[in-house]
Design a protein around this motif. Structure first.
Motif, short mmCIF file in Angstrom:
data_model
loop_
_atom_site.label_atom_id
_atom_site.label_comp_id
_atom_site.label_asym_id
_atom_site.label_seq_id
_atom_site.Cartn_x
_atom_site.Cartn_y
_atom_site.Cartn_z
N ILE A 22 46.90 58.77 38.87
CA ILE A 22 47.62 57.57 39.30
C ILE A 22 46.64 56.66 40.01
O ILE A 22 45.94 57.09 40.93
CB ILE A 22 48.78 57.92 40.24
N ILE A 23 46.60 55.42 39.58
CA ILE A 23 45.72 54.41 40.17
C ILE A 23 46.60 53.31 40.75
O ILE A 23 47.52 52.85 40.08
CB ILE A 23 44.75 53.83 39.13
N ASN A 24 46.30 52.92 41.98
CA ASN A 24 47.16 51.98 42.70
C ASN A 24 46.47 50.64 42.95
O ASN A 24 45.26 50.60 43.19
CB ASN A 24 47.57 52.58 44.04
N CYS A 25 47.26 49.59 42.91
CA CYS A 25 46.76 48.27 43.25
C CYS A 25 47.76 47.54 44.13
O CYS A 25 48.97 47.73 43.98
CB CYS A 25 46.47 47.45 41.99
N ALA A 26 47.24 46.73 45.04
CA ALA A 26 48.08 45.94 45.94
C ALA A 26 47.56 44.52 45.97
O ALA A 26 46.35 44.29 45.82
CB ALA A 26 48.07 46.54 47.34
N TYR A 27 48.46 43.57 46.14
CA TYR A 27 48.06 42.17 46.16
C TYR A 27 48.81 41.44 47.26
O TYR A 27 49.82 41.92 47.76
CB TYR A 27 48.32 41.52 44.79
N GLU A 28 48.28 40.27 47.62
CA GLU A 28 48.91 39.45 48.66
C GLU A 28 49.49 38.15 48.09
O GLU A 28 50.48 37.64 48.59
CB GLU A 28 47.90 39.12 49.75
N ASN A 29 48.84 37.64 47.05
CA ASN A 29 49.18 36.31 46.54
C ASN A 29 50.49 36.35 45.73
O ASN A 29 50.55 36.92 44.65
CB ASN A 29 48.03 35.82 45.66
N THR A 30 51.53 35.72 46.24
CA THR A 30 52.82 35.73 45.55
C THR A 30 52.82 34.81 44.34
O THR A 30 53.81 34.76 43.61
CB THR A 30 53.95 35.33 46.51
N ALA A 31 51.73 34.09 44.12
CA ALA A 31 51.63 33.22 42.94
C ALA A 31 51.21 34.00 41.70
O ALA A 31 51.19 33.45 40.60
CB ALA A 31 50.64 32.09 43.20
N PHE A 32 50.88 35.27 41.84
CA PHE A 32 50.53 36.08 40.67
C PHE A 32 51.78 36.35 39.84
O PHE A 32 52.83 36.72 40.38
CB PHE A 32 49.90 37.41 41.09
#
Lengths: 112, 115
Positions: free
Chosen positions: B20-30
């Motif tokens: 399992i590989i995880n990613c997190a983001y901050e930009n709600t424009a994605f």
């Protein structure tokens, strides 16, 4: 069909020389992107062409970097007065609109 | 500023395991989240992608889980095989504006699947 092609596959140059990297996108794809991948790193966006619109150059790291796309097809990335920190794999991608993006095999640039 | 954070940097599993590989983001424009697989000396190849209005997407042995409220998404590889050994990148695309289409990539995860 043919995928994205890039040439040369490898380029070794001396510090201070100019280099040109070529990308042939998939036929009919309107969007073309250049990314840079440094050793063991993720991909860094450089520049984006979409049809006849002005390119998005926001990722170019310095004014030594430039790119053009002729006739809405082939693109050339030019690096002037190369520096050792320019050593990386330069990847080109194309897409029919904005997604999905299909990548070429890359050009490995080594600046001595 | 790292807009997409990916973990772990490397992962080792046995054949048949489920990495399992995880990613997190901050930009709600994605608005679009692809995963790419890259073998040494090759360009990244699109594996699977998801949009934020869907919580899960499966394609063969690959599944993306998406948590919009937490701004996180992950890749699961079912019944992993030695041939899955590669570097995996998550990415995100901004919607609208002059940067529309540009992908922001995570730092990559080197997956090794032992026989």
């Amino acid at each position: 069909g043919a995928g994205v092609s890039q040439s040369p596959s490898n380029k070794v140059t001396e510090k201070g020389k100019d280099v040109e990297l070529r990308c042939d996108p998939i036929s009919g794809h309107t969007a073309l992107y250049w990314y840079r991948q440094s050793l063991g790193q993720g991909l860094e966006f450089l520049i984006y062409f979409q049809g006849n619109s002005a390119p998005d150059k926001s990722g170019l790291p310095s004014d030594r970097f430039s790119a053009e796309r002729t006739g809405g097809s082939v693109s050339t990335l030019t690096i002037q007065r190369t520096q050792q920190e320019d050593s990386a794999v330069y990847l080109c991608a194309s897409s029919p609109q904005t997604s999905p993006q299909y990548f070429g095999p890359g050009t490995r640039l080594t600046v001595l | 500023q790292q807009q997409v954070k990916q973990s772990p940097q490397s992962l080792i599993v046995q054949k048949g395991g489920i990495p399992i590989i995880n990613c997190a983001y901050e930009n709600t424009a994605f608005d679009y989240f692809p995963w790419y697989q890259q073998f040494p000396g090759k360009g990244p190849a699109l594996l699977i992608a998801i949009r934020p209005d869907v919580s899960e997407k499966k394609e063969g042995r690959f599944t993306i889980s998406f948590n919009k409220s937490a701004k996180q998404f992950s890749l699961h590889i079912m019944d992993s095989q030695p041939g899955d050994s590669a570097t995996y990148f998550c990415a995100a695309r901004e919607k609208g504006g002059t940067s529309y289409g540009k992908l922001t990539f995570g730092q990559g995860t080197i997956l090794t699947v032992h026989p």
